[in-house]
Scaffold this active site. Structure first.
Site, PDB file in Angstrom:
ATOM      1  N   ASP A   3      42.557  43.103  42.673  1.00 33.08           N
ATOM      2  CA  ASP A   3      41.332  43.859  42.876  1.00 33.08           C
ATOM      3  C   ASP A   3      40.060  43.137  42.438  1.00 33.08           C
ATOM      4  O   ASP A   3      39.074  43.179  43.146  1.00 33.08           O
ATOM      5  CB  ASP A   3      41.422  45.230  42.209  1.00 33.08           C
ATOM      6  CG  ASP A   3      41.808  45.178  40.757  1.00 33.08           C
ATOM      7  OD1 ASP A   3      41.701  46.213  40.102  1.00 33.08           O
ATOM      8  OD2 ASP A   3      42.227  44.123  40.260  1.00 33.08           O
ATOM      9  N   HIS A   4      40.003  42.469  41.309  1.00 38.87           N
ATOM     10  CA  HIS A   4      38.764  41.843  40.844  1.00 38.87           C
ATOM     11  C   HIS A   4      38.617  40.428  41.392  1.00 38.87           C
ATOM     12  O   HIS A   4      39.554  39.639  41.362  1.00 38.87           O
ATOM     13  CB  HIS A   4      38.711  41.810  39.316  1.00 38.87           C
ATOM     14  CG  HIS A   4      38.573  43.158  38.711  1.00 38.87           C
ATOM     15  ND1 HIS A   4      37.371  43.831  38.687  1.00 38.87           N
ATOM     16  CD2 HIS A   4      39.469  43.969  38.123  1.00 38.87           C
ATOM     17  CE1 HIS A   4      37.534  44.991  38.101  1.00 38.87           C
ATOM     18  NE2 HIS A   4      38.806  45.109  37.751  1.00 38.87           N
TER      19      HIS A   4
END
Length: 168
Positions: A65-66
């Site tokens: 996700d990041h």
């Protein structure tokens, strides 16, 4: 089980799907017939499991996700990459405490040993273990046995004989 479907907002699970205890599951989770999620699992978005899939306790589908590839910007502010789908195909068994990185596919009939970290796709009927996980064996040593199992999995799911519970 109906109250758990309501509580977790699970609209895309087969009526025979079963979840033991509690956990954290994204609302878009998809589960096939006779699939099972044990206590304490964390399942992020874009995850689907096929029929007869079993998750041991505390399995997590995480990550992806990041952004970490933007120079001069802290990861905290770099935004999120497009999350890829995670697929666990029919009759896979994922052991206790396994972490599965988002975006991988675990092939039909595969076995993942307890405590493994899955960072890459796992081919059908392979047994993987370790951190990061790697192939340690094959579920079926005989190609004919694999073919028999493939034929069974190609038919519509049907109820079978559940094993007796383990006594604690």
């Amino acid at each position: 089980m109906m109250w758990k479907r309501w509580r977790y907002g699970l609209r895309h699970v087969h009526p025979t799907f079963y979840m033991s205890g509690s956990g954290t599951i994204a609302r878009d989770f998809r589960a096939g017939a006779y699939s099972f999620i044990n206590d304490g699992c964390y399942i992020g978005p874009k995850v689907s499991i096929g029929p007869y899939v079993m998750f041991g306790p505390r399995v997590a589908v995480i990550g992806g996700d990041h952004r970490h590839d933007v120079p001069g910007v802290p990861m905290f502010f770099a935004g999120r990459a497009e999350l890829k789908a995670t697929v666990i195909e029919a009759d896979a068994w994922v052991g206790y405490g396994t972490m599965i990185m988002a975006g991988v596919t675990i092939g039909r009939g595969a076995i993942i040993a307890a405590g493994s970290v899955i960072t890459k796709d796992v081919p059908p009927y392979e047994i993987h273990a370790g951190v990061p996980a790697r192939k340690i064996g094959e579920r079926f040593s005989d190609p004919q046995a694999r073919q028999v199992h493939d034929i069974m999995l190609s038919r519509p799911p049907e109820e079978g004989q559940y094993p007796p519970p383990i006594g604690f």
